[in-house]
Scaffold this motif. Structure first.
Motif, PDB file in Angstrom:
ATOM      1  N   LEU A 172       0.831  -1.201   0.000  1.00  0.00           N
ATOM      2  CA  LEU A 172       0.000   0.000   0.000  1.00  0.00           C
ATOM      3  C   LEU A 172       0.867   1.253   0.000  1.00  0.00           C
ATOM      4  O   LEU A 172       0.618   2.190  -0.768  1.00  0.00           O
ATOM      5  N   THR A 173       1.895   1.261   0.829  1.00  0.00           N
ATOM      6  CA  THR A 173       2.767   2.429   0.920  1.00  0.00           C
ATOM      7  C   THR A 173       3.569   2.621  -0.363  1.00  0.00           C
ATOM      8  O   THR A 173       3.617   3.730  -0.926  1.00  0.00           O
TER       9      THR A 173
ATOM     10  N   GLY B 160       2.912   1.427  -3.317  1.00  0.00           N
ATOM     11  CA  GLY B 160       2.002   1.753  -4.410  1.00  0.00           C
ATOM     12  C   GLY B 160       1.590   3.208  -4.387  1.00  0.00           C
ATOM     13  O   GLY B 160       1.523   3.862  -5.439  1.00  0.00           O
ATOM     14  N   GLY B 161       1.314   3.728  -3.196  1.00  0.00           N
ATOM     15  CA  GLY B 161       0.943   5.139  -3.085  1.00  0.00           C
ATOM     16  C   GLY B 161       2.054   6.065  -3.531  1.00  0.00           C
ATOM     17  O   GLY B 161       1.827   7.034  -4.266  1.00  0.00           O
TER      18      GLY B 161
ATOM     19  N   TYR C 290       2.520   5.751  -7.320  1.00  0.00           N
ATOM     20  CA  TYR C 290       1.407   6.400  -8.021  1.00  0.00           C
ATOM     21  C   TYR C 290       1.570   7.919  -8.012  1.00  0.00           C
ATOM     22  O   TYR C 290       1.332   8.588  -9.031  1.00  0.00           O
TER      23      TYR C 290
ATOM     24  N   GLY D  17       2.032   1.858 -10.030  1.00  0.00           N
ATOM     25  CA  GLY D  17       1.761   2.337  -8.682  1.00  0.00           C
ATOM     26  C   GLY D  17       0.315   2.166  -8.266  1.00  0.00           C
ATOM     27  O   GLY D  17       0.026   1.713  -7.146  1.00  0.00           O
ATOM     28  N   PHE D  18      -0.614   2.497  -9.164  1.00  0.00           N
ATOM     29  CA  PHE D  18      -2.029   2.421  -8.803  1.00  0.00           C
ATOM     30  C   PHE D  18      -2.461   0.978  -8.559  1.00  0.00           C
ATOM     31  O   PHE D  18      -3.275   0.706  -7.659  1.00  0.00           O
TER      32      PHE D  18
ATOM     33  N   LEU E 181      -1.195   0.002  -5.182  1.00  0.00           N
ATOM     34  CA  LEU E 181      -1.999   0.702  -4.181  1.00  0.00           C
ATOM     35  C   LEU E 181      -3.320  -0.018  -3.955  1.00  0.00           C
ATOM     36  O   LEU E 181      -3.719  -0.282  -2.808  1.00  0.00           O
ATOM     37  N   GLN E 182      -3.999  -0.371  -5.044  1.00  0.00           N
ATOM     38  CA  GLN E 182      -5.270  -1.080  -4.927  1.00  0.00           C
ATOM     39  C   GLN E 182      -5.097  -2.474  -4.317  1.00  0.00           C
ATOM     40  O   GLN E 182      -5.869  -2.882  -3.446  1.00  0.00           O
TER      41      GLN E 182
END
Length: 267
Positions: free
Chosen positions: A31-32, A34-35, A38, A45-46, A49-50
């Motif tokens: 999550l980190t 990916g954020g 992104y 990245g997105f 994140l997802q």
């Protein structure tokens, strides 16, 4: 109480090996990462994140499902275990208090020493503030009413009245949803944004994180509603609900400070 299970002669719960701590760590890492990717324009990245977000939700469901099973079906939550859980919840709420102290500190620092860049006054010269006696006051009444209804639910559980507990929790969750809807409407119609000086930044950070905590508390109470329906709580053993009630009262108190300082005094 002393329990004897698998040659265990103490009242503490030695948890079974679980994959969820490792899964939660890798999910938070994805999550980190990916954020960050992104925000820097990387195409993958997105997706990360997802994927990390979905994995965290999956882990939360599975881990808390195991805890509920240990408490209700296995009888692992003895008096000693419940004492430890209560201390852990108290420390968690204390850490949340300090989290909001940082936002109040930033607000008061900026308001007591307004920068020349915002006109040397507070609120800034170009900011049109919200009227605290409209939606904020209504939200205050709604949230305080939900605090009363969650106390009603607690007393109903202690007295063994399942129907009353369900009714009280339905009222509490309904009031929470109304509060969140009014907060969202206020955001949509507000005459300033988060990028409008330090006033907008401190306002939206403080009220936004409070709104996020209201959402988490609403989910917490909704789970308790289903657990009451499925007879997971007894008159003596209902810490899952007590933790939700403590958290909800904390959310109430934070909102009172937000209303008095940011909405009323700050305007």
């Amino acid at each position: 109480k002393i329990i004897m299970r698998n040659n265990q002669k103490h009242s503490f719960h030695l948890v079974d090996p679980s994959p969820w701590p490792m899964v939660s760590a890798f999910s938070a890492l994805m999550l980190t990462f990916g954020g960050v990717l992104y925000m820097h324009g990387y195409s993958t990245g997105f997706f990360l994140l997802q994927f990390g977000f979905v994995m965290i939700l999956f882990m939360m469901y599975c881990w808390w499902r195991d805890i509920i099973r240990e408490a209700t079906l296995e009888g692992q939550h003895t008096t000693s275990v419940q004492t430890g859980l209560k201390m852990g919840m108290i420390l968690f709420i204390v850490s949340e208090v300090m989290f909001f102290v940082a936002f109040f500190w930033a607000f008061f620092h900026s308001s007591f020493n307004p920068s020349p860049a915002i006109g040397g006054v507070w609120p800034p010269a170009f900011i049109v503030t919200l009227d605290p006696w409209q939606i904020p006051l209504l939200n205050t009444i709604i949230l305080l009413s939900s605090g009363a209804s969650v106390t009603w639910a607690h007393h109903s559980i202690v007295l063994g009245s399942k129907d009353q507990a369900i009714q009280a929790l339905l009222v509490t969750v309904g009031l929470a949803v109304i509060f969140t809807g009014l907060q969202a409407y206020e955001y949509v119609t507000a005459p300033f944004s988060i990028s409008d000086s330090v006033y907008g930044a401190s306002f939206y950070m403080a009220t936004g994180f409070h709104g996020f905590h209201v959402f988490i508390g609403t989910c917490f109470l909704t789970v308790c509603l289903f657990r009451v329906y499925f007879n997971h709580f007894t008159r003596e053993h209902h810490f899952g609900f007590e933790a939700a009630a403590w958290y909800w009262h904390f959310v109430d108190v934070v909102w009172l400070f937000l209303f008095i300082t940011i909405y009323w005094w700050g305007s």
